[in-house]
Structure formats: structure tokens, C-alpha cells
Design an enzyme around this catalytic site. Structure first.
Site, PDB file in Angstrom:
ATOM      1  N   HIS A 287      64.607  40.310 -11.385  1.00  0.00           N
ATOM      2  CA  HIS A 287      63.332  40.010 -10.732  1.00  0.00           C
ATOM      3  C   HIS A 287      62.930  38.556 -10.939  1.00  0.00           C
ATOM      4  CE1 HIS A 287      62.460  44.258  -9.779  1.00  0.00           C
ATOM      5  NE2 HIS A 287      63.199  44.484 -10.853  1.00  0.00           N
TER       6      HIS A 287
ATOM      7  N   GLU B 239      77.179  22.395 -27.378  1.00  0.00           N
ATOM      8  CA  GLU B 239      77.370  21.441 -28.466  1.00  0.00           C
ATOM      9  C   GLU B 239      78.848  21.275 -28.782  1.00  0.00           C
ATOM     10  OE1 GLU B 239      74.319  20.586 -31.845  1.00  0.00           O
ATOM     11  OE2 GLU B 239      75.741  22.039 -32.665  1.00  0.00           O
TER      12      GLU B 239
ATOM     13  N   LYS C  71      68.152  11.336 -33.483  1.00  0.00           N
ATOM     14  CA  LYS C  71      67.520  11.512 -34.793  1.00  0.00           C
ATOM     15  C   LYS C  71      67.096  10.171 -35.379  1.00  0.00           C
ATOM     16  CE  LYS C  71      70.339  15.564 -36.042  1.00  0.00           C
ATOM     17  NZ  LYS C  71      71.354  16.065 -37.018  1.00  0.00           N
TER      18      LYS C  71
END
EC number: 5.3.1.9
Length: 550
Positions: A386, A355, A512
Site C-alpha cells: 500500500h 558500506e 567525521k
């Protein structure tokens, strides 16, 4: 318009140097300079940092420092600490470092003593959390608080949840903390599962008290609380507090503004865990240990502010990160903490770096001529070994890695034979991985072990995979503060070189507003108008059919 950094003499020198060193193996660098393992190290606070396993030599470091000086890094750093408005797109100071200044310090910015303001809020936080931890604060039915639920998103969630999990051993008052961030209702339903409304306290963290996800979750939590208690709105003030600066909205929600804890425009969300946003952490570990947390930040702040560039850990690591991004073409950095308590640290750093530095224009609005923003990702060891270490060791992509380990564990148990230490086993893996990434194993070495010829190519470990090793005595409140500050200042260093504003985040805004516009399209009873593009239109209509609204 600021000058193009890629056209400077310092950048060109690095480009020429890269052409010479890119084919040099770490084995060769260590053979030529046997002392580099001891000398290419730096300390900051309690952190011991080994950067010798990077594809750099002393000339590389000198040229990177020349680049830093060419963009006046030291002056830009000093401007930040002094409270100058270095967040130019929003005309704001950048003062997360002021959040951890000691009470006897002084810093006047825009006519206001910010240190006094910070400690006034810290004192109020301490008084409040003392009451919660001691049992003096009671819920609406007279019961003491057992669970604190933090409702926030982005920096209001990622920091607190990461630090709480890191410092779980210091949560000593019988109070557990849960976190709700996602507007997906599953997050809230699962987080509240098994809780007793009578013993639950909510912290609603939203600077403006208008963040869509946070207020949606807070409203649902209020409904859950009042329904569970069978009481009216007067119960809200005993079970909700706010981290906000908007008193009217807080009061309208039903929260007593005496229990509203503020912070300032000069604190970005991703830099705010050491502000009132950390209230849930303080409730868990207490104000004294929260003070140690802040002191850890401050120790690395002072190191960054005062250490010569040649011995400055955030400067060196930030420049090395830039070295890989802009000259080797690396696109990501793996963060590999060998502590399960740091399980959320990579996610926290994702927001911090991506950001901050995920920008395509410079502070003056002109295009950035170089790649910006490292992609951070990772998992605790040994789980990652793993899962994805195969790519780190033998893949075609260059992924520099940060290994974070500790001398003393927060927990320890015997190994399978009942005699050894599981922490020693963990750390033997830690050191082995950095060694193998750097030095690998050649075809000749593998063949000499009697490996069938057709398998030799598959077992070759090319090495020459760079990594930083960061060690600390133990994961304490101070040390987690130091680790966060170490990365905060690396982000700053890279942003200064790239010429970008690391402290705004305009890229999150359009989504938004589009979401607000699309919500009624999804929910309206009538057939919606066609969307502006055929893909969104088709997807919206599919969703409406699934919801029975076609």
C-alpha cells in the site's frame, strides 16, 4: 594492476547473452521450461530459495558461474575462511565466520587460536547475562535489572536492534531492551522516557571507546542515571558495562573492566552482531538461544564454504544481483519480509551491502570499470503493498525484489470472519505478489474482462519483474542467523567479482573529521571565519542565527 573484469571473455559472453535475453518475458521462459519452478531452487540450512522468477535461463547461470570462476571466487572464499588478510587496505583478516565456529573447532590466525578467544568471550557473556536474567546482578540500590539499554551506532546498533525485534518472542526473562544510536538528543530522551534508573543497565558498545556519537550518548546516560539515583560515580559500575577493547578509557568512564567484553580487528562492525556486540540480544533471549543463533550462521557458512557453485545459494544470488546491476542497469534491490518482526531487516542490509560494496576503486587502487553496490531498501509486507509496490509493478525502473516468508507465524489470529488464519492471509498476499510481478496481466486479458477501452492501458500489469523467494519454516534464532549469513556471503561474492575490498569503509571517515572541525564554528561566541565554500558558510551562519549566536 588487476585486469579489467569488463574486458574479459566471461564478461563479454554475458554481455552478448544479455542482448539475446533482455527482451524475453518470464512468461516465455516458463512456457519453454515448465520445470524451472521446481528446478531453479536451492536450499541452505532451513532456507528454501526459489530463483526461477528471475530473468535468467540455464545458460545465464552457466555464464555467471563461468564469470565467478574466472575471478577465482572459490580460492578467494577459501582465503577468507582461512584467515588470510583479504582486507588489503587495512592489512587484516576477515573472520566474522570464526565468531560462529563451534568450540571444538580450531583456526589459528597470525599465531593465535581465534576459536578459543571467541569462546572465552562467549562464556563470559553467558555468565554475565545469566546473572542479569536471574536477578543475581543488582543495581546500585539493590534492585534487579528490568531494562537493558544498548548505546552504539552503525554495526553496534543496527544488528542488535534488528535481531532483538526479530526474536522478541524469545525474550523470556522479563527484560526489555531499548537502543540509543543517534546523537540527536531526541533519541536518548525518548528511549529513556519512563525508565527507572534503579532498574536500568546500559551497554556501551564502541571498540575504541571513542566513537563521538556513542560516547556523547553514554555520558548523557550516565548523567541521567546518577541524577535519578542521587548517587555518586561509584554507582556507574553497577549500571554500565562495555563492549570495547580499550580498557583504560572504559575504566576512566567508571565501568569495571571485569565487565568489558572485547572483539577483534578482524570483525567489521557490520559483521559483528554475533560477537560481543550482541550482548543485549543475549541478555534478552539467553545464552542457549544465542548459541542457536550462532549455529544458524555456521550452517550457511558451511553451505557457502562447501557446496558446489551450481548449488551454492549465496553464490547464485550474489551473481544474479550482479547480473541486474551490471547488465540490466538496475540500481536497487527491494527486500520485502512478510513478517513484521523483520521490520529492521532492510535497514540492517543497507549497511551490510552499501558500506561493504559502495566502492569506486578496486583493491589495488585502480578505478572500478563497472557499477558497484546495490542499494537495498524495503518494508514488511503487506505495508509495502500500500506504499511503493505500484512502482514495482508498473513503474519504469527495474527493481529486483527479495520476498522472505515463513511457514509458521510467531503470532496468529483469526481473520475477520473468525475462522481463518491471518498468517494464511498474509502469505496469500506474499505468493500473489511474486506471481503478479513475474507474469502480470496483458491488455488482451484485461479487455476480455469487459474493461472500458480507455482504462485498459492503465490496468496493464507488464510483469517480467524479477524476484527471489526465500522461505523458512519459522523465524527462530537459528533462521535469523541463516538469513544474515546468506546476505553476508552474497556481498562477498559481488565484491570478489568487482575486485573491490568489501571490508573497509574509508568513505565514512572524512565526514567525521569535518564534523569535529565544524562544531566550534557553530558554537563559538565570536564571529567565525569564512568557510572554504560559500554554501557551507551561508548554512553555518543561518544556523548560528537560529541559535542566537549571530
Amino acid at each position: 594492476m588487476s585486469s579489467d573484469i569488463t574486458g574479459t571473455a566471461a564478461w563479454q559472453k554475458l554481455r552478448d547473452h544479455h542482448a539475446q535475453i533482455q527482451s524475453v518475458h518470464l512468461r516465455e521462459l516458463f512456457e519453454k521450461d515448465p520445470a524451472r519452478g521446481q528446478e531453479l531452487t536451492v536450499s541452505a540450512g532451513d532456507l528454501f530459495i526459489d530463483y526461477s522468477k528471475h530473468r535468467v535461463d540455464r545458460d545465464t547461470i552457466g555464464l555467471l558461474l563461468e564469470l565467478a570462476r574466472s575471478v577465482d571466487l572459490e580460492a578467494r572464499r577459501d582465503a577468507m575462511f582461512a584467515g588470510e588478510h583479504i582486507n588489503t587496505s587495512e592489512d587484516r583478516a576477515v573472520l566474522h565466520t570464526a565468531l560462529r565456529l563451534p568450540a571444538d573447532a580450531s583456526l589459528v590466525v597470525d599465531g593465535q587460536d581465534v576459536v578459543a578467544d571467541v569462546h572465552e568471550v562467549l562464556d563470559r557473556m553467558g555468565d554475565f547475562t545469566d546473572r542479569v536474567r536471574s536477578g543475581e546482578w543488582r543495581g546500585a540500590t539493590g534492585e534487579r535489572i528490568k531494562t537493558v539499554v544498548n548505546i552504539g551506532i552503525g554495526g553496534s546498533d543496527l544488528g542488535p536492534v534488528m535481531v532483538y525485534r526479530a526474536l522478541r518472542h524469545y525474550a523470556d526473562a522479563g527484560i526489555s531492551v531499548r537502543f540509543i544510536s543517534n546523537v540527536d538528543p531526541a533519541d536518548l530522551v525518548r528511549s529513556l522516557s519512563g525508565l527507572d534508573p534503579a532498574t536500568t543497565l546500559f551497554i556501551v558498545a564502541s571498540k575504541t571507546f571513542s566513537t563521538l556519537e556513542t560516547l556523547t550518548n553514554a555520558t548523557a546516560a550516565r548523567r541521567w542515571l546518577l541524577g535519578g539515583l542521587g548517587l555518586g560515580n561509584e554507582a556507574v559500575a553497577k549500571h554500565f558495562v562495555a563492549v570495547s577493547t580499550h580498557a583504560d578509557r572504559v575504566a576512566e568512564f567508571g565501568i569495571d573492566t571485569a565487565n568489558m567484553f572485547g572483539f577483534w580487528d578482524w570483525v567489521g562492525g557490520r559483521y559483528s552482531v554475533d560477537s560481543a556486540i550482541g550482548l543485549s540480544v543475549m541478555a534478552a533471549i539467553g545464552k542457549e538461544r544465542f548459541a542457536e543463533f550462532l549455529a544458524g550462521f555456521h550452517a550457511v557458512d558451511e553451505h557457502f564454504r562447501t557446496a558446489p557453485l551450481e548449488e551454492n545459494a549465496p553464490v547464485l544470488l550474489g551473481l544474479i544481483g550482479l547480473w541486474y546491476s551490471n547488465f540490466f542497469g538496475a540500481e536497487s534491490r527491494a527486500v520485502l519480509p512478510y513478517s513484521n518482526d523483520l521490520v529492521r531487516f532492510p535497514a540492517y542490509l543497507q549497511q551490510l551491502t552499501m558500506e561493504s560494496n559502495g566502492k569506486s576503486v578496486r583493491a589495488d587502487g585502480s578505478p572500478v570499470p563497472a557499477s558497484t553496490g546495490e542499494i537495498f531498501w524495503g518494508e514488511p509486507g503487506t505495508n509495502g503493498q500500500h506504499a511503493f509496490y505500484q512502482l514495482l509493478h508498473q513503474g519504469t525502473r527495474l527493481v529486483p525484489s527479495d520476498f522472505i516468508g515463513f511457514g509458521e507465524p510467531t503470532d496468529d489470529l483469526p481473520t475477520a470472519d473468525g475462522t481463518g488464519s491471518m498468517h494464511d492471509l498474509l502469505m496469500s498476499n506474499f505468493f500473489a505478489q511474486t506471481k503478479v510481478l513475474a507474469f502480470g496481466k496483458t491488455a488482451e486479458e484485461i479487455a476480455a474482462e469487459g474493461t472500458p477501452e480507455d482504462l485498459v492501458p492503465h490496468k496493464v500489469m507488464p510483469g517480467n519483474r524479477p524476484s527471489t523467494t526465500i522461505l523458512a519454516p519459522k523465524l527462530t534464532p537459528s533462521v535469523i542467523g541463516q538469513l544474515i549469513a546468506l546476505y553476508e556471503h552474497q556481498v562477498f561474492v559481488e565484491g570478489v567479482v568487482w575486485g573491490i575490498d568489501s571490508f573497509d569503509q574509508w568513505g565514512v571517515e572524512l565526514g567525521k573529521t569535518q564534523a569535529v572541525e565544524l562544531q566550534p564554528v557553530l558554537t563559538a561566541a565570536e564571529e567565525p571565519a569564512a568557510q572554504s565554500d560559500s554554501s557551507t558558510d551561508s548554512l553555518v551562519r543561518w544556523y548560528r542565527r537560529q541559535r542566537g549566536r549571530a
